[in-house]
Design an enzyme around this catalytic site. Structure first.
Site, PDB file in Angstrom:
ATOM      1  N   HIS A  68      -1.059   6.850   4.657  1.00  0.00           N
ATOM      2  CA  HIS A  68      -0.574   6.302   4.631  1.00  0.00           C
ATOM      3  C   HIS A  68       1.005   6.966   4.210  1.00  0.00           C
ATOM      4  O   HIS A  68       1.691   5.776   3.212  1.00  0.00           O
ATOM      5  CB  HIS A  68      -1.356   5.169   3.859  1.00  0.00           C
ATOM      6  CG  HIS A  68      -0.894   4.038   4.479  1.00  0.00           C
ATOM      7  ND1 HIS A  68      -0.262   2.683   4.434  1.00  0.00           N
ATOM      8  CD2 HIS A  68      -0.530   4.080   6.203  1.00  0.00           C
ATOM      9  CE1 HIS A  68      -0.105   2.280   5.441  1.00  0.00           C
ATOM     10  NE2 HIS A  68      -0.523   2.456   6.175  1.00  0.00           N
TER      11      HIS A  68
ATOM     12  N   CYS B  65       0.435  -1.336   0.272  1.00  0.00           N
ATOM     13  CA  CYS B  65       0.078  -0.159  -0.086  1.00  0.00           C
ATOM     14  C   CYS B  65       0.732   1.317   0.326  1.00  0.00           C
ATOM     15  O   CYS B  65       0.700   2.400  -1.280  1.00  0.00           O
ATOM     16  CB  CYS B  65      -1.252   0.025   1.299  1.00  0.00           C
ATOM     17  SG  CYS B  65      -0.861  -0.990   2.806  1.00  0.00           S
TER      18      CYS B  65
END
Length: 511
Positions: free
Chosen positions: A131, A68
């Site tokens: 993130h 990710c």
């Protein structure tokens, strides 16, 4: 007459000013095989299937990494993680990301898509998972976004707030609560209203920008399909695929709501929308993971299942309806494509790995280009045309596999799905991906095809590595003291926590 002219100007605003709107919908761990239009037999994604029928389905589209954080950094910078710093050198070919103990994040040296759009007058909002680092200096509002509702990390937890703090959820600059406390996720049932909140946030943002007549960039980075998987009460138990299918159905519903909102405010013809996923489905998540269709393995690996992604482009009146493209594409291409559509020059002081797909989207033009598959600091594989070579192979360690962490469950190919890192650089493994998407049938090095295609691959690899200047690795150092103990805004909520003394240490990445 004056009123009619004003109304016409509002409707055509983005087109007339050469500033279309942009919506990027990035799913989390959703697999290529999760869409009905790509063969999922239960056909539980009617809105995405309709979106594809009204636009373009890109069947050969890839993430820039099988994990990710690096994939998201690549999307927003247009650069491979090895260049933008989202990798580790602590161990060879290891996937790294940004848990809340990570010290690093997106470097100020990098130029993000949101920053370039901001200079052009765009209002940008991220909804969902960032993130790219959770310390204040990495905050998305310091990197071109003007609005944020979501979290800097995955929705892991619940934690005790003593050894580990619960992850914060932000409203713009400040936290507005924490997962499992103010934003509930039931770990037993999977119930959570988060996706509905994310849908409503998107609708309000679009409506506000429509009324202000401002061009906008919406980055809808929802994460319901990442373990622990969740869905709202009205979707729980409605899928034939369990809780994961429930989450997919709700996200599909959200896609439909967003497209309808664009149409409601007469913005559909002025808005480029792109749907994809950050990496392949997490096959090791068992019943909480998705489908990678006919491809080998899944998330964390550089086999097709780890990096081939579902991809749909939609722009009524611009992108022809019902088109299937076999253009080799990458999430990094969204950087160059959006800039191209917005008439913003691409930075020339650095290598940009993404290419503009403008001509592909408008006329299904095919551009010849390679796709590079990285795992950590190692170039593992390359695709060019119908063929793919593996320079290295590795699933995960046998020790991890014996613990039940399987990246290729039920899939074993001798000397390909290896539990040791195997270097094939002197004689790469060759597959024809067009006829063998599962990477099952090795083309032997004695075969004429091998001798015919390998010289071109050697040139591609040599040129790529010759020009490669790795960025400073951002995923090497961890420290429990920099976790989300006291995020901005915690004082007002009386949710500031006391953390331990700082003890930086090298991160351990088992995968």
């Amino acid at each position: 007459m004056e009123l009619l002219s004003c109304l016409t100007l509002v409707i055509l605003y983005g087109y007339v000013n050469g500033q279309p709107n942009f919506v990027i919908m990035l799913m989390d761990d959703m697999g290529w095989g999760d869409l009905g239009i790509l063969g999922e037999p239960n056909k539980e994604t009617p809105n995405l299937d309709e979106m594809a029928s009204q636009g373009m389905l890109l069947t050969d589209f890839y993430s820039a990494n099988p994990l990710c954080s690096p994939s998201r950094a690549a999307l927003l910078t247009g650069r491979l993680p090895i260049r933008n710093g989202f990798y580790t050198t602590n161990a060879h070919a290891r996937n790294g990301y940004t848990p809340q103990i990570i010290v690093g994040g997106i470097s100020d040296h990098e130029i993000l898509l949101s920053e370039l759009l901001e200079k052009k007058g765009y209002q940008s909002k991220i909804i969902g998972k960032w993130h790219l680092g959770h310390q204040e200096k990495y905050h998305p509002l310091r990197h071109g976004f003007q609005e944020w509702f979501g979290s800097p990390n995955c929705h892991f937890g619940p934690y005790d707030n003593i050894k580990t703090p619960n992850i914060p959820v932000y409203r713009d600059w400040n936290m507005t609560g924490r997962y499992y406390e103010d934003f509930k996720i039931n770990r037993k049932t999977g119930e959570s209203n988060l996706t509905q909140i994310y849908i409503e946030e998107a609708e309000r943002f679009i409506e506000t920008q429509a009324k202000k007549q401002l061009p906008f960039f919406l980055y809808w980075a929802v994460d319901a399909t990442h373990t622990p998987v969740y869905a709202s009460p009205q979707f729980l138990g409605t899928s034939r695929r369990g809780i994961y299918g429930d989450a997919v159905k709700e996200l599909d519903y959200g896609v439909g709501r967003i497209l309808k909102t664009l149409s409601k405010f007469n913005l559909a013809k002025d808005t480029f929308v792109f749907f994809s996923s950050d990496n392949g489905a997490a096959t090791y998540a068992k019943s909480h993971g998705g489908s990678n269709g006919p491809f080998l393995c899944g998330k964390q690996t550089t086999f097709e299942g780890g990096m081939r992604e579902p991809a749909v482009a939609w722009w009524p009146g611009k992108i022809p309806a019902g088109v299937v493209s076999h253009q080799l594409g990458s999430l990094m291409d969204l950087f160059s494509t959006v800039l191209d559509f917005a008439n913003i020059p691409i930075p020339t002081d650095r290598i940009i790995d993404g290419i503009s797909l403008k001509e592909t989207l408008l006329s299904n033009h095919i551009t010849d280009r390679p796709i590079f598959y990285y795992r950590g600091n190692q170039l593992m594989a390359v695709r060019h045309g119908d063929y793919k070579i593996h320079l290295w192979t590795w699933t995960n360690s046998l020790e991890e596999n014996k613990k039940g962490v399987e990246f290729c469950p039920g899939q074993f190919i001798l000397n390909v799905t290896t539990h040791k890192q195997i270097n094939h650089s002197s004689m790469p493994l060759l597959f024809n991906i067009a006829v063998d998407p599962g990477e099952k049938y090795l083309i032997k090095h004695t075969h004429p095809t091998y001798h015919a295609v390998m010289p071109e691959f050697q040139k591609i690899v040599w040129k790529h590595l010759k020009d490669l200047v790795p960025g400073k690795p951002q995923l090497n150092w961890c420290d429990k003291a920099i976790q989300n103990w006291s995020p901005p805004g915690c004082e007002e909520l009386q949710e500031c926590l006391k953390g331990p003394p700082s003890k930086p240490h090298l991160c351990v990445w088992p995968h």
